[in-house]
Design a protein around this motif. Structure first.
Motif, PDB file in Angstrom:
ATOM      1  N   ARG A  76       3.570  -1.172 -25.489  1.00 29.94           N
ATOM      2  CA  ARG A  76       3.509  -2.278 -26.445  1.00 29.94           C
ATOM      3  C   ARG A  76       4.765  -2.297 -27.290  1.00 29.94           C
ATOM      4  O   ARG A  76       5.187  -1.273 -27.810  1.00 29.94           O
ATOM      5  CB  ARG A  76       2.284  -2.066 -27.327  1.00 29.94           C
ATOM      6  N   ILE A  77       5.346  -3.485 -27.438  1.00 27.18           N
ATOM      7  CA  ILE A  77       6.496  -3.665 -28.317  1.00 27.18           C
ATOM      8  C   ILE A  77       6.016  -4.499 -29.500  1.00 27.18           C
ATOM      9  O   ILE A  77       5.676  -5.680 -29.349  1.00 27.18           O
ATOM     10  CB  ILE A  77       7.677  -4.338 -27.594  1.00 27.18           C
ATOM     11  N   GLU A  95       0.024 -10.243 -26.331  1.00 27.19           N
ATOM     12  CA  GLU A  95      -1.116  -9.517 -26.918  1.00 27.19           C
ATOM     13  C   GLU A  95      -1.080  -9.776 -28.421  1.00 27.19           C
ATOM     14  O   GLU A  95      -0.525  -8.982 -29.187  1.00 27.19           O
ATOM     15  CB  GLU A  95      -1.038  -8.025 -26.622  1.00 27.19           C
ATOM     16  N   GLY A  96      -1.623 -10.916 -28.812  1.00 33.83           N
ATOM     17  CA  GLY A  96      -1.500 -11.329 -30.210  1.00 33.83           C
ATOM     18  C   GLY A  96      -0.033 -11.590 -30.513  1.00 33.83           C
ATOM     19  O   GLY A  96       0.635 -12.333 -29.796  1.00 33.83           O
ATOM     20  N   HIS A 101       3.348  -4.447 -21.662  1.00 37.16           N
ATOM     21  CA  HIS A 101       3.569  -4.270 -20.225  1.00 37.16           C
ATOM     22  C   HIS A 101       4.470  -5.338 -19.599  1.00 37.16           C
ATOM     23  O   HIS A 101       4.180  -5.876 -18.534  1.00 37.16           O
ATOM     24  CB  HIS A 101       2.253  -4.198 -19.465  1.00 37.16           C
ATOM     25  N   SER A 102       5.539  -5.689 -20.273  1.00 30.95           N
ATOM     26  CA  SER A 102       6.570  -6.610 -19.778  1.00 30.95           C
ATOM     27  C   SER A 102       6.148  -8.067 -19.734  1.00 30.95           C
ATOM     28  O   SER A 102       6.831  -8.897 -19.153  1.00 30.95           O
ATOM     29  CB  SER A 102       7.096  -6.171 -18.415  1.00 30.95           C
ATOM     30  N   GLY A 103       5.018  -8.403 -20.319  1.00 29.43           N
ATOM     31  CA  GLY A 103       4.640  -9.798 -20.488  1.00 29.43           C
ATOM     32  C   GLY A 103       4.329 -10.533 -19.204  1.00 29.43           C
ATOM     33  O   GLY A 103       3.998  -9.956 -18.172  1.00 29.43           O
TER      34      GLY A 103
END
Length: 158
Positions: A76-77, A95-96, A101-103
């Motif tokens: 997660r970034i 994710e919000g 995971h690299s989108g």
């Protein structure tokens, strides 16, 4: 060892690798998704030990990344952005407000091109190399996104 290939939904291939002990692994070329790992229990009954979907098409909306290859960023970034050498890189927030995971353009949503090769005791890629990634990874705008090159051998001992 043997490998079988089955076309799924007229768009993907399902690979089944089976060893002489009746253990098998099934995966899709879409996302490299492992759909089954079938192993014998102590009474030699074969059981699938992978959590996954009943319908292959459900993997297209695999928000939990079940069985999939994630990357090139696995994790997660926060805030869907980062700074590298004084440049700010914005990523898709999947994710919000965060990037996981690299989108939407991650390895879990590309079709992997392979050229299966087998011998009596090995199933592998020629030269142990992954041939091609059909959908390169520019969508991420991530300058650190490597393209994978190695694929491991699957030996009889599994």
């Amino acid at each position: 060892m043997k490998i079988e290939i089955q076309e799924i939904e007229n768009k993907w291939n399902l690979y089944t690798l089976t060893n002489n002990n009746h253990m098998s692994v099934r995966f899709l070329d879409y996302g490299g998704i492992i759909t089954e790992i079938n192993v014998p229990d102590k009474n030699q009954h074969i059981e699938n030990v992978v959590l996954g979907f009943k319908r292959y098409t459900d993997y297209e909306n695999n928000n939990n990344f079940l069985g999939a290859i994630v990357g090139p960023v696995a994790g997660r970034i926060q805030g869907a952005s980062f700074t590298l050498e004084d440049s700010i890189y914005s990523l898709d927030a999947n994710e919000g407000a965060h990037h996981i995971h690299s989108g939407s353009g991650g390895f879990h949503q590309v079709i992997w091109e392979t050229s299966p090769f087998q011998t009596a005791d090995t199933v592998m890629e020629p030269d142990d190399r992954l041939h091609n990634l059909l959908s390169p990874y520019p969508e991420s705008r991530n300058p650190q996104a490597p393209i994978p090159q190695e694929l491991h051998r699957h030996h009889q001992s599994i």
